[in-house]
Design a protein around this motif. Structure first.
Motif, mmCIF file in Angstrom:
data_model
loop_
_atom_site.group_PDB
_atom_site.id
_atom_site.type_symbol
_atom_site.label_atom_id
_atom_site.label_comp_id
_atom_site.label_asym_id
_atom_site.label_seq_id
_atom_site.Cartn_x
_atom_site.Cartn_y
_atom_site.Cartn_z
ATOM 1 N N LEU A 146 0.654 -1.535 0.091
ATOM 2 C CA LEU A 146 0.324 0.226 -0.092
ATOM 3 C C LEU A 146 1.045 1.224 -0.252
ATOM 4 N N GLU A 147 2.289 1.309 1.163
ATOM 5 C CA GLU A 147 2.695 2.538 0.843
ATOM 6 C C GLU A 147 3.759 2.852 -0.302
ATOM 7 N N GLN A 148 3.856 1.766 -1.071
ATOM 8 C CA GLN A 148 4.381 1.578 -2.490
ATOM 9 C C GLN A 148 3.504 2.198 -3.759
ATOM 10 N N ILE A 149 2.505 1.750 -3.562
ATOM 11 C CA ILE A 149 0.847 1.891 -4.713
ATOM 12 C C ILE A 149 1.065 4.073 -4.026
ATOM 13 N N TYR A 150 0.857 4.500 -3.106
ATOM 14 C CA TYR A 150 1.153 5.683 -2.630
ATOM 15 C C TYR A 150 1.865 6.271 -3.224
ATOM 16 N N ARG A 151 2.713 5.801 -3.127
ATOM 17 C CA ARG A 151 4.265 5.873 -3.581
ATOM 18 C C ARG A 151 4.355 6.416 -4.861
ATOM 19 N N SER A 152 3.930 5.421 -5.602
ATOM 20 C CA SER A 152 3.867 5.367 -7.018
ATOM 21 C C SER A 152 2.791 6.337 -7.613
ATOM 22 N N PHE A 153 1.614 6.594 -6.704
ATOM 23 C CA PHE A 153 0.708 7.922 -7.545
ATOM 24 C C PHE A 153 2.038 8.676 -7.313
ATOM 25 N N LYS A 154 1.966 9.170 -6.142
ATOM 26 C CA LYS A 154 3.311 10.607 -6.226
ATOM 27 C C LYS A 154 4.184 10.277 -7.329
ATOM 28 N N ILE A 155 4.776 9.328 -8.023
ATOM 29 C CA ILE A 155 6.303 9.398 -8.995
ATOM 30 C C ILE A 155 4.945 10.080 -10.201
ATOM 31 N N ILE A 156 4.036 9.413 -10.338
ATOM 32 C CA ILE A 156 3.129 9.481 -11.240
ATOM 33 C C ILE A 156 2.447 11.383 -11.327
ATOM 34 N N LYS A 157 2.510 11.719 -10.844
ATOM 35 C CA LYS A 157 1.563 12.811 -10.454
ATOM 36 C C LYS A 157 3.022 14.251 -10.680
ATOM 37 N N ASN A 158 3.902 13.756 -10.179
ATOM 38 C CA ASN A 158 5.443 14.730 -10.099
ATOM 39 C C ASN A 158 4.690 15.004 -8.951
ATOM 40 N N GLU A 159 4.211 14.617 -7.272
ATOM 41 C CA GLU A 159 3.997 15.004 -5.996
ATOM 42 C C GLU A 159 4.922 15.053 -5.114
ATOM 43 N N PRO A 160 5.612 15.907 -4.240
ATOM 44 C CA PRO A 160 6.099 15.506 -3.276
ATOM 45 C C PRO A 160 5.906 14.535 -2.105
ATOM 46 N N TYR A 161 6.615 13.046 -1.794
ATOM 47 C CA TYR A 161 5.905 12.772 -0.803
ATOM 48 C C TYR A 161 6.623 12.733 0.220
ATOM 49 N N HIS A 162 5.034 13.665 0.842
ATOM 50 C CA HIS A 162 5.461 13.817 2.100
ATOM 51 C C HIS A 162 4.623 12.239 3.500
#
Lengths: 163, 163
Positions: A146-162
């Motif tokens: 789940l953490e990696q799926i969340y991280r994937s969306f952050k990467i895909i959307k080019n958003e900073p990871y909090h």
């Protein structure tokens, strides 16, 4: 940098999990990441009973039958220690490509229980990935995924990871 | 099966962690595994501030100075995504061998912050291990490591693993 995501809203991520969640801290972490992921995608967890009262070969066959009900017409990714090790960026690219393909409207990640997954499930999946060479409980595998799926969306959307 | 553990009580496991714990579910999980591990070994977590207000190269140098104060006379294992991938059994064997060596009374695992660890820390460690090719937050790395240390003791002592 990845190109922006095009096709989006109709895809659902299913996580097929063999075995119950036992530890409270895991339940809390799972809730937290489901909430975060839901700002990007539909997602649901499907519980399959871990048939630990049966000998492993029989349990795997029965669990396989139960899993199969949920993975028709889905792009299926099995988790297995001996699968392909991916980086977080690789996983983001995979998820993005499923989202952009017109044929798959459901991505299912399949996490085995104490006996793992049957050979059939692995053989018939579109992809078998490994989170690590380490052995994790099904609960830890779920939380990490789940953490990696969340991280994937952050990467895909080019958003900073909090955190 | 591993042979029973011989030398035991004087060893301490230190985990040097760069960065604070932010998520409550992680804090709860960390508490849970510290409690479980303490039935087998002394263990402590040492917090090093993650100097995110500095540019990464300067931050790494300063963090290195702070880490170094804690890893003298210790068998040091750095965690890095590019390190050696171990199985849970490999890790159990490593931990067992440190416990049985007469020269090392402290095993330190070193987990970097948002910038990772300096080259110096990695170069001067006895071993650099990788939990996964995936990128984890320092918090997740800590939680996974603790679960694996607990699992190692279960393997070493040949005890069943209860989730």
């Amino acid at each position: 940098m990845l190109q922006p995501l095009k096709i989006y809203t109709d895809v659902i991520i299913k996580i097929i999990l063999v075995g119950k969640l036992r530890n409270d801290f895991i339940k809390k972490g799972v809730e937290e990441y489901l909430k975060r992921i839901k700002t990007y995608s539909k997602i649901e967890i499907i519980d399959i009973p871990n048939l630990t009262h049966l000998p492993p070969p029989q349990a795997l066959i029965r669990e396989e039958e139960l899993i199969k009900r949920h993975i028709k017409e889905s792009h299926n990714i099995a988790l297995d220690r001996e699968g392909v090790p991916l980086t977080s960026y690789d996983l983001a690219i995979k998820i993005k490509s499923f989202y952009e393909s017109s044929k798959d409207f459901c991505i299912s990640f399949i996490i085995g229980g104490i006996f793992g997954l049957s050979e059939n499930i692995k053989k018939n999946s579109d992809l078998v990935i490994s989170l690590s060479k380490l052995t994790f409980t099904h609960e830890f595998a779920l939380l990490i995924l789940l953490e990696q799926i969340y991280r994937s969306f952050k990467i895909i959307k080019n958003e900073p990871y909090h955190y």
